[in-house]
Design an enzyme around this catalytic site. Structure first.
Site, PDB file in Angstrom:
ATOM      1  CG  ASP A  62      35.766  11.533  43.412  1.00 47.71           C
ATOM      2  OD1 ASP A  62      36.553  11.798  44.335  1.00 47.71           O
ATOM      3  OD2 ASP A  62      34.552  11.760  43.474  1.00 47.71           O
TER       4      ASP A  62
ATOM      5  CB  SER B 277      35.978  15.378  46.451  1.00 49.90           C
ATOM      6  OG  SER B 277      36.251  14.007  46.333  1.00 49.90           O
TER       7      SER B 277
ATOM      8  NE  ARG C 162      32.968   6.893  50.549  1.00 45.76           N
ATOM      9  CZ  ARG C 162      33.466   5.996  49.702  1.00 45.76           C
ATOM     10  NH1 ARG C 162      33.182   4.718  49.839  1.00 45.76           N
ATOM     11  NH2 ARG C 162      34.248   6.361  48.718  1.00 45.76           N
TER      12      ARG C 162
END
Length: 509
Positions: free
Chosen positions: A229, A176, A108
């Site tokens: 995150d 991540s 994203r």
């Protein structure tokens, strides 16, 4: 009565007795089968019990393991990783910032406009799949693709913003994958997961790779923060509420982080930060304690997993595993009894039952539990089960969910205990000046992840357990706040909080 009539009467009586005996025998056998099933479920429920007393033992164990993980490398199952984030957003940030989130087969790109006074003036986001061949190609090809995508995003979403106008703009980078952080804006890749296998990338600085790709594409932009995150969720929570001290992500996986005093990080003596503290990435999915209520189903799940004896806490509380625990219990029942009919081969397939389907069965409020019947039929190939059996399945779902939520709650309170915010007399006793007679400080924990935000019963059980463990005097001062998109918006906010720094504010003497 004639002899013939008497014989007929006797024969009828005998036949009736035989039929009655057969029917009684069937009922007895049916009851025995049912009690076998009930015994399986009762034993599971008993072994999975999470009384307040046991939860408080888990709280204590979590706090002890946190201390051990901060004292030395490898001193605890909890890694207690330094993030080098010592400056969280406080709502005064303003300007335009970008974020990249690379977390799997999709990534994203975000752009946010901050207006000070804890306000977000604008927010754009784009999701793009990563071509499969790039997942096994070279680091240069992967990051060139990411940089090109960012350049196109800037041109298309920037309200006709020209490339020269983004000069010096700051980026928050959520990556991540397992990374050893070396500063707030640098870290080396430890290993790939999630289907990636780019060999030349391992042990390289991921931010350096991205910066070089941006330069090749003519983008003069700066990666100001490398985050995971949970740290992004903490940043987002602190942006909106200065009393936010910890963050927990409970979705497919789970993790937690919190703000710790610099002098408590014993394994890094001489750690100096401008703020006097640092965000610690706990990697709490690997927490373990003998006080955790482990069952035979958990033992089997762990043994058959890709990482046996690893991530024990995660395997009991996260969305990746809860559905499979339920499947294993149903499979055991089907082997003990025929209440599900012939044993379905799908019951032997790992992860055949997902956690979203578990939640749908658990929260089925129709009188005849139609959703439960549909999922059993379509997912596990179990047909025509009675309402009594469907209710039993719902009970199994409840036991698994309740245990997971309450253990997650104990983990949260364990963090609060470590930093003295649980009211039991920690470092600061969670109170303002004045000792025990002083007023409790308000404490906020940011929570993100679909298991908490989308699964109502899980959320209610977790909230209830936090209140039970803390007690009625302390519980009102602890607030769990739902956050959305810490990995994106929170990452951009961390870029904003770290953008104006001309010197490193974290030093290890």
């Amino acid at each position: 009565m004639t002899k013939v009539g008497l014989g007929i009467a006797v024969g009828c009586a005998v036949a009736s007795s035989v039929i009655a005996a057969v029917m009684v025998g069937r009922r007895v056998r049916s009851r025995r089968r049912w009690w076998k099933v009930v015994k399986v479920v009762d034993e599971f429920e008993e072994n999975a019990v999470t009384s307040v007393g046991r939860l408080r033992q888990v709280v204590d164990a979590m706090a002890v393991e946190m201390h051990a993980g901060l004292a030395s490398e490898g001193g605890s199952k909890l890694k207690m990783l330094l993030t080098f984030v010592d400056n969280l957003p406080d709502g005064t940030e303003s300007g335009t910032y970008y974020a990249l989130h690379v977390g799997g087969t999709n990534f994203r790109i975000l752009r946010i406009q901050l207006g000070g006074q804890r306000s977000i003036l604008g927010h754009d986001v784009e999701r793009k799949p990563i071509p499969q061949h790039l997942m096994t190609s070279t680091s240069e090809e992967l990051f060139d693709f990411i940089a090109l995508s960012l350049k196109e995003f800037v041109e298309q979403k920037g309200n006709n913003l020209q490339i020269p106008q983004v000069r010096g703009k700051d980026i928050g980078f959520t990556f991540s994958f397992p990374v050893k952080q070396t500063s707030v804006s640098s870290g080396t890749l430890i290993k790939w997961t999630k289907g990636f296998a780019i060999e030349d990338m391992v042990e390289k600085d991921v931010v350096d790779c991205l910066q070089k790709a941006l330069a090749r594409r003519g983008l003069d932009m700066n990666v100001a923060a490398l985050v995971n995150d949970s740290v992004g969720t903490l940043a987002l929570g602190h942006f909106y509420d200065k009393d936010t001290v910890a963050a927990v992500v409970i979705g497919t996986g789970t993790n937690a982080c919190y703000f710790e005093r610099a002098d408590a990080v014993i394994k890094c003596q001489g750690l100096l930060t401008t703020s006097g503290g640092m965000v610690i990435n706990m990697e709490w999915g690997n927490f373990w304690s003998s006080h955790l209520p482990r069952t035979s189903y958990d033992i089997d799940l762990d043994a058959e997993s890709q990482n046996p004896n690893d991530q024990g806490f995660e395997k009991m509380i996260s969305g990746m595993y809860l559905g499979d625990i339920v499947r294993r219990v149903i499979h055991k029942i089907s082997l003990e009894s025929d209440i599900f009919g012939p044993v379905s081969s799908k019951l032997s397939a790992r992860f055949a039952l997902s956690t979203p389907l578990l939640a749908a069965m658990h929260e089925d409020d129709s009188p005849d539990l139609k959703e439960v019947a549909r999922i059993l039929e379509e997912t596990l190939d179990i047909h025509d089960v009675s309402l009594k059996v469907r209710k039993l399945v719902v009970k199994v779902c409840d036991v698994v969910t309740r245990r997971a939520a309450r253990l997650a709650a104990a983990g949260i309170v364990g963090i609060l205990k470590k930093i003295g915010r649980d009211g039991t007399g920690g470092i600061t006793s969670g109170r303002t000046k004045g000792g025990k007679s002083g007023k409790m400080r308000r404490t906020v924990v940011a929570v993100e992840g679909g298991l908490y935000t989308s699964y109502t019963m899980f959320r209610e059980y977790l909230n209830e357990a936090v209140a039970e463990i803390l007690g009625e005097e302390i519980a009102p001062y602890v607030i769990l706040k739902v956050m959305e998109d810490g990995s994106g918006i929170g990452s951009a906010m961390l870029a904003a909080a770290n953008s104006a720094r001309s010197v490193d504010t974290v030093q290890v003497l």
